[in-house]
Scaffold this active site. Sequence first.
Site, PDB file in Angstrom:
ATOM      1  CB  VAL A  14      -1.261  -0.134   1.402  1.00  0.00           C
ATOM      2  CG1 VAL A  14      -2.004  -0.977   0.923  1.00  0.00           C
ATOM      3  CG2 VAL A  14      -0.298  -0.146   2.419  1.00  0.00           C
TER       4      VAL A  14
ATOM      5  CD  GLU B 101       2.766  -7.678   0.621  1.00  0.00           C
ATOM      6  OE1 GLU B 101       3.476  -8.171   1.255  1.00  0.00           O
ATOM      7  OE2 GLU B 101       1.927  -7.014   0.449  1.00  0.00           O
TER       8      GLU B 101
ATOM      9  CD  GLN C 173       7.040  -3.805  -7.601  1.00  0.00           C
ATOM     10  OE1 GLN C 173       6.731  -4.573  -6.608  1.00  0.00           O
ATOM     11  NE2 GLN C 173       8.012  -3.518  -8.313  1.00  0.00           N
TER      12      GLN C 173
END
Length: 1340
Positions: free
Chosen positions: A1091, A1271, A1204
């Site tokens: 976040v 993640e 990511q």
Amino acid sequence: MACTTQSDALVFFVNGRKITEKNADPEELLLSYLKKGLRLSGTKYGCGIGGCGACTVMISIYEPTSRKIRHYPANSCLVPICSLHGSAVTTVEGVGSTKTRVHPIQERLAKCHGSQCGFCTPGMVMSMYALLRNHPEPSMEQITAALDGNLCRCTGYRPIIDTCKSFSGEKASCPLRGTGQCCLDKQADVSFVSFQMCSDLCNPEEFQPIDPTQEFIFPPELMKMAQQQPKRTLVFHGERTTWISPANLYELLDLKAKYPKAPLVVGNTSVGLEMKLAGVHHSVIIHPTRIPELHVVSNTNRGLVVGAACCLAQLRDTLMKVVLELPEEKTKIFRALLLQLKTLAGEQIRSLASLGGHIASRGSTWDLNPVLAVGHSVLNLASKDGTRQIPLNDQFLARHGNADLKPKEVIVSVLIPYSQKDDFVSAFRQAERRKNALSVVNSGMRVLFKPNTDIIMDLNILYGGIGPTTVSARKSCQRLIGRQWNEQMLDDACKLLLGEISLPTSAPGGKVEYRRTLLVSFLFKFYLKVLAQLHQADQEESQSSAKYPDLSKKNMSALGAFHCEAPQGVQTYEDVDPAQSPQDPVGRPIMHQSGVKHATGEAVYCSDIRAVDEELFLAVVTSSRAHAKIVTIDVSEALKVPGVVDVVTAEDVPGKNGTDHEQAYAKDKVICMGQIVCAVVAESAVQAKRGVDKVKIKYEDLEPILTIEDAIKHNSYFGKEKKIEQGNIEEGFKSVDEIIEGEIHIGGQEHFYLETNSVLVVPRGEDNEMDVHVSTQDAVRVQELVASALDVQSSKIMCHTKRVGGAFGGKITKPAFFAVVAAVAANKTGRPIRFTLERDEDMLITGGRHPFFGKYKVGFMNDGSITVADIECYINAGCTLDESELVIEYVVLKTDNAYKIPNLRVRGRACKTNLPSNTAFRGFGFPQACLFTESWIAAVATQTGLPHEKIREINMYKGVNLTPFKEEFDATNLAKCWNECMEKSEYYSRKTAVEEFNKQNYWKKKGIAIIPMKFSVGFNYTNFHQAAALVHIYTDGSVLVTHGGIELGQGIHTKMLQIASRELNVPLSYVHFCETSTVTVPNAIVTAGSVGSDVNGKAVQNACQILRKRLEPIINKYPGGKWEDWITEAHAQSVSLSATGYFRGYVANMNWDTGEGQAFPYFVFGAACSEVEIDCLTGDHKNVRTDIVMDACFSINPAVDIGQIEGAFVQGVGLYTMEEIKFSPEGEQYTLGPDTYKIPAVCDIPQQLRVYLLQNSRNPIAIYSSKGMGEAGLFLGCSVFFAIRDAVAAVRKERGLTGTFTLNSPLTVEQIRMACTDNFTEMIPKDKPGTYKPWAIDIA
Ligand SMILES: Cc1cc2nc3c(=O)[nH]c(=O)nc-3n(C[C@H](O)[C@H](O)[C@H](O)COP(=O)(O)OP(=O)(O)OC[C@H]3O[C@@H](n4cnc5c(N)ncnc54)[C@H](O)[C@@H]3O)c2cc1C
Ligand code: FES
Ligand code: FES
């Protein structure tokens, strides 16, 4: 006894600049010389042992005989500066810079989004640069080979390969071509634009072409030096070592006679490692590389003669040439060597390591020696007493007295004989990773038949990796002479071999049964290969007869190893609204804000900060016991070491020594190996290390607890049990058709961020103020801990983090302790302290992902619906609490993954053991919890006989739903991701193809799996989501954005600048970010939990909106005006041009008393389908293809988000299939570097990696409707795990092994091989657990 003449001046060039070093120290390595001596910080330290490639430079030498310049990549961490006399070194700074001109490689790497944290990037640039200097238009094979030796922990490699491919002569076609989705197809969807990979994340049209005038020319002075200067012996004296480089063979032999113990250092890849890792010291080193006889390459009538100083890359190039020129029958040994050379180390090591060094150092796992030995190679030796030849055979490799080199002898060259017509030669190796990893077992095998028969005349089999030296199956081979090459012979050969070559149960390195199995598996492969070749030769000679039968289809599949091909990628995402202003960067794939600086080496990391006046270096003494009382610490000898200034212990901490749960310096007692006991501070890092070696600690041992099993037995836990429950478990089990129970063990994971922990503490000299420069994810924690340790107010401690070279959760808690250690030392000495951990120290001290043990009892109906599950989870927390309680909470909360189980109970405990304390790691418990879940889902599928995807579909959440802790969420996008993944991956047709393949192939199997994901983002507390920002507008109109988030490689600053640009409506180029600091934004929350960009983005948005509001009256008054004019006017009107922004945080709260709550702000959905192929005989596997569909909603920066996803996915592949942490039965960690711990390399990513961001999805609660992507992708790596499981299931089914089976994680080559039960696994000797002391223990 060292030579006493004066030191010569060492002359070499760095980036075109002449270096004349009058006091060259033979112990100084190029990397430290570049950093300290020349202040070139672009080249990075990642491991110091040649395993990561971060330190890659290019070395160029002029070879006067061939009049050619040789350019090669080299690991500067292994290159002694004294070996560089007459060489030109190019570092990343010499390739290009923003101050002069950025090189096309640097530019393209940045534009292709090939850097995230950027720490591996200079090394990548240098490997590519060396490749292009030698091959301006490299082939795909050359590209992958060039990157073999470079590790990246962030990107997943795909964009780095893309960069390289843009220079390639071979243009790859888009994997989507012909599907209707490629932009080159007429009916193309407009969101696909082509850059070879069908991706528009960058625009190749913007790429600068290579400009040869930009390249450094080889310094003419060096050329002259090589051609004209008379050769004479060079001598360099250091403090402890003398380096002698003789000019001719006569001198070399003279020196060897004078200093028989002195090593001959060529590549230093073996000697250098001994010096570094085993503390070996040599007072004299002989460097024989200037002697022409040692560089000879000639074809003789017996074979190829190769000089001992030729490097392995030259050997490879020579062999490649020769095999093309000579008839095939003469080159069988050469081909076998080439096979090994393809996978041996990385290109940097291959370019440094010499053939002579390889042979003389004879490590048990060195790959060429068994092949050279079976090929009857001969060593040409010389000494002052004359020359002689000895066979390179098993006796030599075992260092048997008469067969070995004499102390005064050197290897001049090696004769590698030609093979004969009736010779058959093969080489085998299996490593934990296909490339750049030492073999677990390797082998060279050769059989010579009586002419035109299959009667064995001579047989040689050697194995590496079985004992301390390469071993031969000499006796077995002799007994097989005269036998026919048939199955009976094979059978007997296996038995003989296993009788002759034994591997003790406690053998160092472990994997004992696997290694035993490889002995016979390799032999079987050789047997089949020879049969196939006999048949082929037979066919070629007498077309009609069939003296030797063809291999059965079943056995054909045993042949051939997997090769590494350049992977191809596809990335698709939703384009911005065509009406969006071109100036507005939000939603566009903007390059990483530091991308170019990463690639030029200008990006500054903590350890790159220039030397501070009077700074001292710190090294730590760590506990050598897992659990013990500290009886005494004797520092007297350490204090006598020259340069050592002080030794710091717990007694020196003026305030609190760490936290309530963890000490910074151990006091009275140690609770794990690797715990910091004291620190030595010295004038140099080397002196500090020498001081560390002199500290003596006496311990009184206490009983340690190491494994989860032990902890459960001793009731050793942190905190209370965490539990959630829904439905009625007991009732649930009463009404199901079937119940299954099982267990799974999941190993931990090292973060292996490329930048090790680093801190620089500088006392300001007044009011107890101190600057702390630190590589951390949580500057505030550092500030608080340092303040409390020094007993000063937090306002006196200023923490600064410019950027971090990778973190993945590993730099949340631990850096604060390192900072305390350094700050206490700075406080005691009054001087600045620099503390950068070596790779092995970092891995030893910092812990990693929690090893996991799960037990399940699951009840289901015959149709596959799971109605009840009772789950127990345990994690190995290690010796302190750290984040373990939170991790077990997340495990419990997230275990349901994508499935609605009406009656579900999940309980979790964090086990307290005497291992290094485990900590946060990307995914924070979710990757372990949900691999466990998917394992029991798979077990249900196996039990019911229904397809796995059906069980997943039946039980998946649908529509609006409640989690087991009663949080409402909408699972519509979960189904969308699943369906799209099914469709994009063509799951069903590929599944059929996989089944067909498996029918045809007995020894190779394919597997395919599709896995859904529901990943909860953020923290389960509201205040963990608060964020602040500070935005200044300067009177020239430029904007400085500061916020509480830290750049870890995830592109947070890039996104913040995009947000500021949109909100202020200024071009991106107007907005700058400098550093994260506790001075500018106080009390920031840790950058973690996916976040960081969400919450800091809201704060930046808030600050910008405040400023924009203040400017509005002026803008409205001068609507046609320019930004700069509005700002000037605002300043004139005394409008404040600085604002803080704040975001209070997403609402999240979990009530553990009721087991209910709004635990997480939102969920990310996704699905991944992976296909693999396994080699049942070796356990090797190839990742064929992965398709990922991710619900990223509106991506603020698709390049960053896809980066990511890909990077996390590859890290997940590492977790589930490769990365293994090993501990001794005493609790000592064995895996302390890239040599023993394998993270995925270029060769491990799927040959096809396709990422699709789900279209038309929005997340109204986050900024611009985005989602945090940091993640989630990691867990999807488990699709590879389940694809392997699918392949193993096919093997077992074919061999009549039905029913459920358990596979633990990671599914390494060893696990895969041993799960593929066959004759060979059956025939090896087995050891009864409990009857011996294993080399390593299972801590999960
Ligand atoms: C990161 C890394 C990865 C590796 N991966 C692999 C791998 O996958 N497979 C594999 O097989 N190997 C691997 N190796 C090992 C490598 O092959 C050997 O270290 C290398 O071949 C040694 O050569 P060198 O020139 O560097 O030897 P040096 O370190 O320079 O010397 C080693 C020894 O050889 C002696 N020596 C050197 N030349 C002569 C000579 N002419 N006469 C007599 N003695 C001599 C020296 O006295 C010294 O004792 C790896 C090494 C590293 C560091
Ligand atoms: S630092 Fe040299 S290879 Fe890792
Ligand atoms: S970008 Fe490669 S290690 Fe971080």
